[in-house]
Design a protein around this motif. Structure first.
Motif, short mmCIF file in Angstrom:
data_model
loop_
_atom_site.label_atom_id
_atom_site.label_comp_id
_atom_site.label_asym_id
_atom_site.label_seq_id
_atom_site.Cartn_x
_atom_site.Cartn_y
_atom_site.Cartn_z
N GLY A 1 0.81 -1.19 0.00
CA GLY A 1 0.00 0.00 0.00
C GLY A 1 0.85 1.26 0.00
O GLY A 1 1.78 1.37 0.80
N LEU A 2 0.56 2.16 -0.91
CA LEU A 2 1.17 3.49 -0.93
C LEU A 2 0.13 4.47 -0.42
O LEU A 2 -0.97 4.56 -0.97
N ARG A 3 0.47 5.19 0.64
CA ARG A 3 -0.50 6.06 1.28
C ARG A 3 -0.06 7.52 1.24
O ARG A 3 1.09 7.82 1.52
N ILE A 4 -1.00 8.38 0.89
CA ILE A 4 -0.80 9.82 0.97
C ILE A 4 -1.60 10.31 2.18
O ILE A 4 -2.79 9.99 2.32
N GLN A 5 -0.97 11.08 3.04
CA GLN A 5 -1.64 11.51 4.27
C GLN A 5 -1.28 12.97 4.56
O GLN A 5 -0.35 13.53 4.00
N GLY B 1 -1.33 12.50 9.91
CA GLY B 1 -1.37 11.07 9.64
C GLY B 1 -2.69 10.56 9.11
O GLY B 1 -2.87 9.34 8.97
N GLN B 2 -3.63 11.44 8.78
CA GLN B 2 -4.91 11.00 8.24
C GLN B 2 -4.75 10.65 6.77
O GLN B 2 -4.29 11.46 5.97
N ALA B 3 -5.15 9.43 6.40
CA ALA B 3 -5.00 8.98 5.03
C ALA B 3 -5.96 9.74 4.10
O ALA B 3 -7.15 9.90 4.41
N LEU B 4 -5.44 10.20 2.98
CA LEU B 4 -6.23 10.96 2.01
C LEU B 4 -6.33 10.25 0.67
O LEU B 4 -7.33 10.38 -0.03
N ARG B 5 -5.30 9.52 0.31
CA ARG B 5 -5.29 8.77 -0.96
C ARG B 5 -4.48 7.50 -0.75
O ARG B 5 -3.39 7.53 -0.16
N ASP C 1 -9.13 10.01 -2.40
CA ASP C 1 -9.80 8.77 -2.79
C ASP C 1 -11.16 9.05 -3.41
O ASP C 1 -11.63 8.28 -4.26
N ASP C 2 -11.83 10.14 -3.00
CA ASP C 2 -13.12 10.49 -3.58
C ASP C 2 -12.97 11.32 -4.84
O ASP C 2 -13.97 11.86 -5.35
N ARG C 3 -11.72 11.46 -5.35
CA ARG C 3 -11.37 12.15 -6.58
C ARG C 3 -11.42 13.66 -6.47
O ARG C 3 -11.17 14.37 -7.45
N LYS C 4 -11.76 14.22 -5.31
CA LYS C 4 -11.68 15.65 -5.11
C LYS C 4 -10.22 16.06 -4.98
O LYS C 4 -9.43 15.36 -4.35
#
Length: 268
Positions: free
Chosen positions: A114-118, A122-126, A145-148
């Motif tokens: 998993g590659l995570r953008i936060q 530390g809240q995951a956004l993508r 993740d919701d494409r916004k």
């Protein structure tokens, strides 16, 4: 008793025994092996063989065929890097996305990655996830993740991997910045009328440059153009531009330019 034998030898022929379980009665619960030897030291990763052997009170003996067990306690090795430390997803054709380069090596087959953008808390956004070995590259357009699309700010990215033995490894968070705001530039030249004739009076002009932006400057250029808007002199560089630069009225070929009106253009 049940035995686990090093796969480099033949357990039937008396190869070195790595771990032995013994008892006078059949076990009522599954035998659990923690990867340690009879001396309770961790055994090296590798393939081992296990077999169950039993003997009754009359001396009759039976044994199962050896079964392969793979011991893999080593965590995966993971690394990730980005092509840019800042990008601008504003559809202008320049650094509109960022590519992450993923690298994972493991003794055991990989189960998930998993590659995570936060954000900074530390809240995951993508999240980009998958099973097995990850791709060599993943491209991100700055969306959640919701494409916004995310706002201009500093974010973090990290890569995690889990192998089939449950070993987990991850990289430390690294910074990536979204910056869609154009930098504020200004330039001035003084004096705006000068005569590069080596008479000691106004032989040069001083160009003063100013760059203001939330992110560092990647590249800049200063260009002098004639009345037909043709470039006659150019200075460029990477990183922050100089605060000031003298100009002696010469063109690209090193010769003094003809008298006339010229304009200057500062870009970054």
């Amino acid at each position: 008793g049940g035995t686990v034998v090093d796969a480099d030898g033949n357990p039937v022929a008396g190869a070195k025994v790595a771990r032995t379980f013994k008892g006078l009665e059949p076990p009522t619960t599954p035998l659990v092996w923690d990867g340690r030897s009879d001396e309770r030291t961790p055994l090296p990763d590798g393939a081992y063989l296990a077999r169950l052997r039993a003997r009754d009170v009359m001396g009759n003996e039976a044994a199962t065929p050896p079964q392969k067990i793979v011991l893999g306690a080593t965590k995966p090795q993971v690394k990730v890097s980005a092509t840019w430390d800042a990008f601008s997803p504003n559809a202008d054709g320049i650094r509109d996305d960022v590519t992450f380069h993923l690298g994972v090596s493991a003794f055991n087959p990989l189960q998930t990655w998993g590659l995570r953008i936060q954000d900074g808390q530390g809240q995951a956004l993508r999240a980009f996830t998958g099973r097995g070995k990850p791709p060599a590259q993943v491209t991100w357009d700055g969306g959640r993740d919701d494409r916004k699309m995310l706002l201009d700010a500093d974010y973090q990215f990290l890569l995690e991997a889990v192998d089939e033995a449950g070993n987990r490894a991850g990289t430390a968070p690294q910074k990536i910045r979204i910056d869609t705001t154009r930098p504020e530039l200004s330039a001035s030249i003084s004096p705006d009328l000068f005569s590069p004739n080596k008479d000691g009076f106004r032989d040069e002009a001083l160009v003063t440059l100013s760059y203001r932006d939330a992110g560092p400057c990647a590249a800049w250029s200063l260009e002098i153009r004639d009345e037909a808007k043709r470039p006659v002199w150019r200075l460029e560089g990477k990183g922050a531009p100089p605060i000031s630069r003298s100009y002696d009225g010469r063109g690209r070929d090193g010769r003094v330019l003809p008298d006339g009106a010229y304009t200057y253009l500062f870009m970054a």
